[in-house]
Design a protein around this motif. Sequence first.
Motif, short mmCIF file in Angstrom:
data_model
loop_
_atom_site.label_atom_id
_atom_site.label_comp_id
_atom_site.label_asym_id
_atom_site.label_seq_id
_atom_site.Cartn_x
_atom_site.Cartn_y
_atom_site.Cartn_z
N THR A 60 116.18 -83.87 -8.55
CA THR A 60 114.75 -84.13 -8.49
C THR A 60 114.46 -85.61 -8.30
O THR A 60 113.57 -86.00 -7.54
CB THR A 60 114.05 -83.60 -9.76
OG1 THR A 60 114.39 -82.23 -9.92
CG2 THR A 60 112.56 -83.73 -9.67
N SER A 61 115.25 -86.44 -8.96
CA SER A 61 115.10 -87.89 -8.78
C SER A 61 115.43 -88.31 -7.35
O SER A 61 114.76 -89.16 -6.77
CB SER A 61 116.00 -88.64 -9.76
OG SER A 61 115.61 -88.40 -11.08
N ASP A 62 116.46 -87.68 -6.80
CA ASP A 62 116.82 -87.96 -5.41
C ASP A 62 115.69 -87.54 -4.47
O ASP A 62 115.34 -88.27 -3.54
CB ASP A 62 118.11 -87.24 -5.05
CG ASP A 62 118.61 -87.60 -3.67
OD1 ASP A 62 118.50 -88.79 -3.28
OD2 ASP A 62 119.12 -86.70 -2.97
N LEU A 63 115.11 -86.38 -4.73
CA LEU A 63 113.98 -85.92 -3.90
C LEU A 63 112.79 -86.87 -4.04
O LEU A 63 112.15 -87.21 -3.04
CB LEU A 63 113.56 -84.51 -4.28
CG LEU A 63 112.33 -83.97 -3.54
CD1 LEU A 63 112.61 -83.85 -2.05
CD2 LEU A 63 111.90 -82.65 -4.12
N ARG A 64 112.52 -87.31 -5.24
CA ARG A 64 111.41 -88.24 -5.44
C ARG A 64 111.66 -89.53 -4.66
O ARG A 64 110.76 -90.07 -4.03
CB ARG A 64 111.23 -88.55 -6.93
CG ARG A 64 110.04 -89.47 -7.18
CD ARG A 64 109.88 -89.79 -8.63
NE ARG A 64 111.06 -90.47 -9.11
CZ ARG A 64 111.48 -90.48 -10.36
NH1 ARG A 64 110.81 -89.83 -11.27
NH2 ARG A 64 112.56 -91.14 -10.71
N GLU A 65 112.89 -89.99 -4.69
CA GLU A 65 113.23 -91.21 -3.95
C GLU A 65 113.04 -91.02 -2.45
O GLU A 65 112.53 -91.91 -1.77
CB GLU A 65 114.69 -91.57 -4.26
CG GLU A 65 115.15 -92.86 -3.63
CD GLU A 65 116.58 -93.14 -4.02
OE1 GLU A 65 117.39 -93.41 -3.10
OE2 GLU A 65 116.91 -93.07 -5.20
N LEU A 80 108.60 -89.50 13.10
CA LEU A 80 109.61 -89.76 12.07
C LEU A 80 110.99 -89.66 12.72
O LEU A 80 111.23 -88.81 13.57
CB LEU A 80 109.51 -88.73 10.95
CG LEU A 80 108.25 -88.79 10.11
CD1 LEU A 80 108.20 -87.59 9.17
CD2 LEU A 80 108.22 -90.07 9.31
N ASP A 81 111.90 -90.52 12.28
CA ASP A 81 113.25 -90.42 12.81
C ASP A 81 114.00 -89.29 12.10
O ASP A 81 113.64 -88.85 11.00
CB ASP A 81 113.99 -91.75 12.66
CG ASP A 81 114.08 -92.20 11.21
OD1 ASP A 81 113.24 -91.75 10.40
OD2 ASP A 81 114.97 -92.98 10.89
N GLU A 82 115.03 -88.81 12.77
CA GLU A 82 115.77 -87.65 12.25
C GLU A 82 116.48 -87.96 10.94
O GLU A 82 116.61 -87.10 10.08
CB GLU A 82 116.80 -87.19 13.28
CG GLU A 82 116.23 -86.27 14.32
CD GLU A 82 117.34 -85.68 15.18
OE1 GLU A 82 118.35 -85.23 14.62
OE2 GLU A 82 117.17 -85.69 16.40
N VAL A 83 116.93 -89.18 10.79
CA VAL A 83 117.67 -89.55 9.57
C VAL A 83 116.77 -89.39 8.34
O VAL A 83 117.18 -88.82 7.31
CB VAL A 83 118.20 -91.00 9.69
CG1 VAL A 83 118.85 -91.44 8.39
CG2 VAL A 83 119.16 -91.13 10.85
N THR A 84 115.54 -89.84 8.44
CA THR A 84 114.61 -89.74 7.32
C THR A 84 114.32 -88.30 6.97
O THR A 84 114.35 -87.90 5.79
CB THR A 84 113.30 -90.47 7.66
OG1 THR A 84 113.60 -91.81 8.04
CG2 THR A 84 112.36 -90.48 6.49
N THR A 85 114.04 -87.49 7.97
CA THR A 85 113.74 -86.08 7.69
C THR A 85 114.98 -85.34 7.20
O THR A 85 114.88 -84.48 6.32
CB THR A 85 113.17 -85.38 8.93
OG1 THR A 85 114.06 -85.54 10.03
CG2 THR A 85 111.80 -85.94 9.27
N GLN A 90 117.86 -82.58 2.89
CA GLN A 90 119.04 -82.50 2.04
C GLN A 90 118.66 -82.59 0.56
O GLN A 90 119.21 -81.88 -0.29
CB GLN A 90 120.04 -83.59 2.38
CG GLN A 90 120.77 -83.37 3.68
CD GLN A 90 121.65 -84.56 4.04
OE1 GLN A 90 121.69 -85.56 3.33
NE2 GLN A 90 122.34 -84.45 5.18
N ALA A 91 117.72 -83.47 0.26
CA ALA A 91 117.27 -83.62 -1.13
C ALA A 91 116.59 -82.33 -1.61
O ALA A 91 116.80 -81.89 -2.73
CB ALA A 91 116.32 -84.81 -1.25
N VAL A 92 115.78 -81.72 -0.74
CA VAL A 92 115.12 -80.47 -1.10
C VAL A 92 116.15 -79.36 -1.30
O VAL A 92 116.07 -78.57 -2.24
CB VAL A 92 114.07 -80.07 -0.04
CG1 VAL A 92 113.56 -78.65 -0.26
CG2 VAL A 92 112.92 -81.04 -0.06
N SER A 93 117.14 -79.33 -0.44
CA SER A 93 118.19 -78.32 -0.55
C SER A 93 118.97 -78.48 -1.86
O SER A 93 119.25 -77.50 -2.55
CB SER A 93 119.13 -78.41 0.64
OG SER A 93 120.20 -77.52 0.50
#
Length: 128
Positions: A60-65, A80-85, A90-93
């Motif tokens: 969750t902390s990673d997702l928040r970040e 948006l660039d692909e790296v950001t998305t 990945q964080a959501v997963s």
Amino acid sequence: MDAGLAAVLGALAGSVATIGAALATGWAQREEARIAARAEHRRERREPRLEAYRAFISATSDLREQSTFFTVRDLVPDDLDEVTTDLLFQAVSGMKESALEVSLAGPRRVSKEAIKIQRLGSELSTNV
């Protein structure tokens, strides 16, 4: 009372006292073993929960970040660039997997909150 009767009564009293002490000791040992087993059971239940909670908090902390950038609509660029998305997805997963572990570990009210947080993360990733 003659000496023979006194000896028999003394032996009887000694044996009754010994039996009583043995029964009390056995009862105390059973209670101690029951308390130790209960404490071990609680520890065994708590340890997997602790690991699941730790992983969920980390995910969750990673997702928040990764999602702080997306929380204010005015700050989100149009392209948006692909790296950001990819990092966000990945964080959501990772959070979904952790939420599943938390929901299995319980208790029910913690599971409900973990699922709510997981759904909010999923909504955020679908809106991006």
